[in-house]
Design an enzyme around this catalytic site. Structure first.
Site, PDB file in Angstrom:
ATOM      1  N   GLY A   1       0.845  -1.206   0.000  1.00  0.00           N
ATOM      2  CA  GLY A   1       0.000   0.000   0.000  1.00  0.00           C
ATOM      3  C   GLY A   1       0.872   1.246   0.000  1.00  0.00           C
ATOM      4  O   GLY A   1       0.514   2.277   0.565  1.00  0.00           O
TER       5      GLY A   1
ATOM      6  N   TYR B   1     -14.400  -0.285   9.707  1.00  0.00           N
ATOM      7  CA  TYR B   1     -12.965   0.012   9.771  1.00  0.00           C
ATOM      8  C   TYR B   1     -12.448  -0.169  11.195  1.00  0.00           C
ATOM      9  O   TYR B   1     -11.439  -0.847  11.431  1.00  0.00           O
ATOM     10  CB  TYR B   1     -12.768   1.453   9.296  1.00  0.00           C
ATOM     11  CG  TYR B   1     -11.372   2.005   9.397  1.00  0.00           C
ATOM     12  CD1 TYR B   1     -10.344   1.506   8.610  1.00  0.00           C
ATOM     13  CD2 TYR B   1     -11.090   3.059  10.268  1.00  0.00           C
ATOM     14  CE1 TYR B   1      -9.063   2.047   8.687  1.00  0.00           C
ATOM     15  CE2 TYR B   1      -9.822   3.608  10.346  1.00  0.00           C
ATOM     16  CZ  TYR B   1      -8.809   3.090   9.559  1.00  0.00           C
ATOM     17  OH  TYR B   1      -7.553   3.627   9.636  1.00  0.00           O
TER      18      TYR B   1
HETATM   19  P1  NAD Z   1      -4.479   5.326   1.664  1.00  0.00           P
HETATM   20  O1  NAD Z   1      -5.890   4.967   1.351  1.00  0.00           O
HETATM   21  O2  NAD Z   1      -3.983   6.678   1.338  1.00  0.00           O
HETATM   22  O3  NAD Z   1      -3.493   4.262   1.007  1.00  0.00           O
HETATM   23  C1  NAD Z   1      -3.758   2.907   0.980  1.00  0.00           C
HETATM   24  C2  NAD Z   1      -3.029   2.318  -0.198  1.00  0.00           C
HETATM   25  O4  NAD Z   1      -3.356   0.917  -0.232  1.00  0.00           O
HETATM   26  C3  NAD Z   1      -3.452   2.899  -1.538  1.00  0.00           C
HETATM   27  O5  NAD Z   1      -2.324   3.303  -2.275  1.00  0.00           O
HETATM   28  C4  NAD Z   1      -4.175   1.762  -2.233  1.00  0.00           C
HETATM   29  O6  NAD Z   1      -3.987   1.722  -3.640  1.00  0.00           O
HETATM   30  C5  NAD Z   1      -3.538   0.558  -1.577  1.00  0.00           C
HETATM   31  N1  NAD Z   1      -4.394  -0.627  -1.673  1.00  0.00           N
HETATM   32  C6  NAD Z   1      -5.734  -0.704  -1.540  1.00  0.00           C
HETATM   33  N2  NAD Z   1      -6.145  -1.961  -1.755  1.00  0.00           N
HETATM   34  C7  NAD Z   1      -5.038  -2.693  -2.016  1.00  0.00           C
HETATM   35  C8  NAD Z   1      -4.807  -4.047  -2.325  1.00  0.00           C
HETATM   36  N3  NAD Z   1      -5.810  -4.923  -2.410  1.00  0.00           N
HETATM   37  N4  NAD Z   1      -3.551  -4.447  -2.546  1.00  0.00           N
HETATM   38  C9  NAD Z   1      -2.509  -3.569  -2.475  1.00  0.00           C
HETATM   39  N5  NAD Z   1      -2.673  -2.264  -2.198  1.00  0.00           N
HETATM   40  C10 NAD Z   1      -3.919  -1.845  -1.967  1.00  0.00           C
HETATM   41  O7  NAD Z   1      -4.289   5.036   3.226  1.00  0.00           O
HETATM   42  P2  NAD Z   1      -3.251   5.685   4.239  1.00  0.00           P
HETATM   43  O8  NAD Z   1      -3.879   6.900   4.800  1.00  0.00           O
HETATM   44  O9  NAD Z   1      -1.919   5.753   3.622  1.00  0.00           O
HETATM   45  O10 NAD Z   1      -3.290   4.603   5.393  1.00  0.00           O
HETATM   46  C11 NAD Z   1      -2.345   3.553   5.467  1.00  0.00           C
HETATM   47  C12 NAD Z   1      -2.636   2.751   6.720  1.00  0.00           C
HETATM   48  O11 NAD Z   1      -2.598   3.609   7.871  1.00  0.00           O
HETATM   49  C13 NAD Z   1      -4.014   2.090   6.745  1.00  0.00           C
HETATM   50  O12 NAD Z   1      -3.920   0.836   7.369  1.00  0.00           O
HETATM   51  C14 NAD Z   1      -4.836   3.019   7.590  1.00  0.00           C
HETATM   52  O13 NAD Z   1      -5.868   2.333   8.240  1.00  0.00           O
HETATM   53  C15 NAD Z   1      -3.816   3.508   8.593  1.00  0.00           C
HETATM   54  N6  NAD Z   1      -4.193   4.796   9.174  1.00  0.00           N
HETATM   55  C16 NAD Z   1      -4.184   5.925   8.428  1.00  0.00           C
HETATM   56  C17 NAD Z   1      -4.563   7.141   9.017  1.00  0.00           C
HETATM   57  C18 NAD Z   1      -4.549   8.417   8.236  1.00  0.00           C
HETATM   58  O14 NAD Z   1      -4.978   9.453   8.759  1.00  0.00           O
HETATM   59  N7  NAD Z   1      -4.078   8.437   6.994  1.00  0.00           N
HETATM   60  C19 NAD Z   1      -4.947   7.173  10.355  1.00  0.00           C
HETATM   61  C20 NAD Z   1      -4.981   5.968  11.062  1.00  0.00           C
HETATM   62  C21 NAD Z   1      -4.568   4.798  10.472  1.00  0.00           C
HETATM   63  N1  SER Z   2      -7.666   9.037   9.392  1.00  0.00           N
HETATM   64  C1  SER Z   2      -8.334   7.776   9.500  1.00  0.00           C
HETATM   65  C2  SER Z   2      -9.732   7.872   9.017  1.00  0.00           C
HETATM   66  O1  SER Z   2     -10.287   8.937   9.103  1.00  0.00           O
HETATM   67  C3  SER Z   2      -8.320   7.310  10.936  1.00  0.00           C
HETATM   68  O2  SER Z   2      -7.924   6.004  10.939  1.00  0.00           O
HETATM   69  O3  SER Z   2     -10.274   6.889   8.605  1.00  0.00           O
END
Ligand code: NAD
Ligand code: SER
Length: 319
Positions: free
Chosen positions: A12, A144
């Site tokens: 990802g 989620y």
């Molecule tokens: P994002 O949605 O920006 O990126 C996720 C990536 O995963 C994308 O590039 C997408 O193409 C890829 N993806 C989706 N399905 C896929 C698959 N089947 N195979 C391979 N790749 C796939 O998410 P993010 O914000 O970068 O978050 C990354 C992680 O951090 C997640 O687990 C999310 O739950 C966690 N997280 C993010 C936040 C935030 O604020 N961004 C907060 C809490 C937790």
């Molecule tokens: N930034 C994330 C969301 O809003 C928290 O995991 O889903």
């Protein structure tokens, strides 16, 4: 000069966190030792050995881990809170099954270390909302959040039963200028900067006093690398650590933006994401992360706002 020793796989890697994590880990281990993977390639990975991969394809994952002699996996692929409510079964499948694939690789000793992010979404409407403790009532009300809570328990289980060195942080909403957010409830706190610079106005999908825990991406990436580099005995929590940055509402961030763009105007049109935000904490107690492996946040709200506006302008990244 880059360190040597680890071969890192990021699943990802094309997302909001992955793009920045790939860049930072490449500085530490060398770009050739950091293998970003995602469903589609992006231009950002021209110096890394990118692999196109579906995180649900266990055989492809196994093949790539063997081919590159991977030692550490950062597993970021997931459907986030807002998208997850619209596609509940897809979110459950991706968020859970892909995690099992990675944990099993560690259990079978193909890899040494796993990083998997959890979220403030593990908390729910029955959780105390101010200064939410590490250990408290956890009844998440989103698909989620349920998947993240279950994932935490599985990470702990694989650690206890199979000695898997899995490490995890409960990120708050993340805000950075280098990459776009992907389907979360906290995404407004990134979009607001782009609209402020483009049109000096923003219609927010959360109401004005919806306070949520947030963090600058630089702090989040640093926390991620710090917990992965901490000696194993210091990582005492093997579910996931609370992590705190700053808490603010849409009104408070808008007021801070107005100090730089006095004509900026915000309006409010809450949608289905309001109910998600209302079920989450307002602030987080991260004393265990501070005590166990020395976590310390750097960005407060004024610094974050200034950094976002300056960098989006300077790097011409307003979308
Ligand atoms: P994002 O949605 O920006 O990126 C996720 C990536 O995963 C994308 O590039 C997408 O193409 C890829 N993806 C989706 N399905 C896929 C698959 N089947 N195979 C391979 N790749 C796939 O998410 P993010 O914000 O970068 O978050 C990354 C992680 O951090 C997640 O687990 C999310 O739950 C966690 N997280 C993010 C936040 C935030 O604020 N961004 C907060 C809490 C937790
Ligand atoms: N930034 C994330 C969301 O809003 C928290 O995991 O889903």
């Amino acid at each position: 000069m880059a360190n040597t020793g680890e071969k890192v796989l990021i699943i990802g890697a094309g997302g909001q966190i992955g793009l920045e994590l790939t860049e930072n880990l490449s500085k530490i281990w060398g770009a050739s030792n950091v293998v970003p993977t995602d469903l589609k390639p992006t231009e950002s990975f021209k110096n890394n050995p990118f692999e196109q991969m579906d995180a649900l394809d266990k055989d492809a994952l196994f093949g790539i881990v063997k081919k590159h002699k991977i030692t550490q996996v950062y597993h970021l692929a997931a459907l986030l809170s807002a998208t997850g409510e619209q596609k509940p079964m897809s979110a459950w499948k991706l968020n859970m099954e892909s995690l099992f694939h990675v944990l099993d690789l560690a259990k079978e000793k193909y890899i040494k270390q796993v990083y998997w992010p959890s979220s403030i979404a593990v908390f729910g409407p029955t959780t105390p909302r101010e200064n939410t403790p590490q250990y408290t009532v956890m009844e998440p009300s989103t698909v989620y959040g349920i998947s993240k809570q279950a994932g935490e328990r599985w990470c702990e289980w694989y650690f206890q039963k199979h000695g898997v060195d899995a490490r995890s942080l409960r990120y708050p909403g993340l805000i950075g200028w280098k990459s776009a957010p992907g389907g979360g409830t906290t995404d407004y706190a990134v979009h607001i900067f782009h609209e402020a610079l483009k049109t000096a106005s923003y219609e927010c999908f959360l109401s004005e006093n919806t306070t949520l825990p947030m963090m600058h991406m630089e702090d989040a990436i640093r926390a991620t690398i710090e917990i992965m580099q901490a000696p194993a005995e210091k990582v005492k929590i093997r579910g996931s650590y609370n992590l705190s940055g700053i808490s603010f509402s849409p009104k408070e961030i808008a007021n801070e933006i107005k100090k730089h763009i006095p004509e900026f105007k915000i309006s409010y049109k809450p949608d289905f994401r309001q109910a998600i935000a209302d079920s989450w904490p307002k602030s987080i107690d991260d004393s265990r992360a501070r005590e166990d492996w020395g976590w310390k946040v750097k960005y407060d709200l004024p610094k974050l706002v200034e950094n976002m506006l300056v960098n989006l302008k300077e790097h011409n990244l307003v979308k």
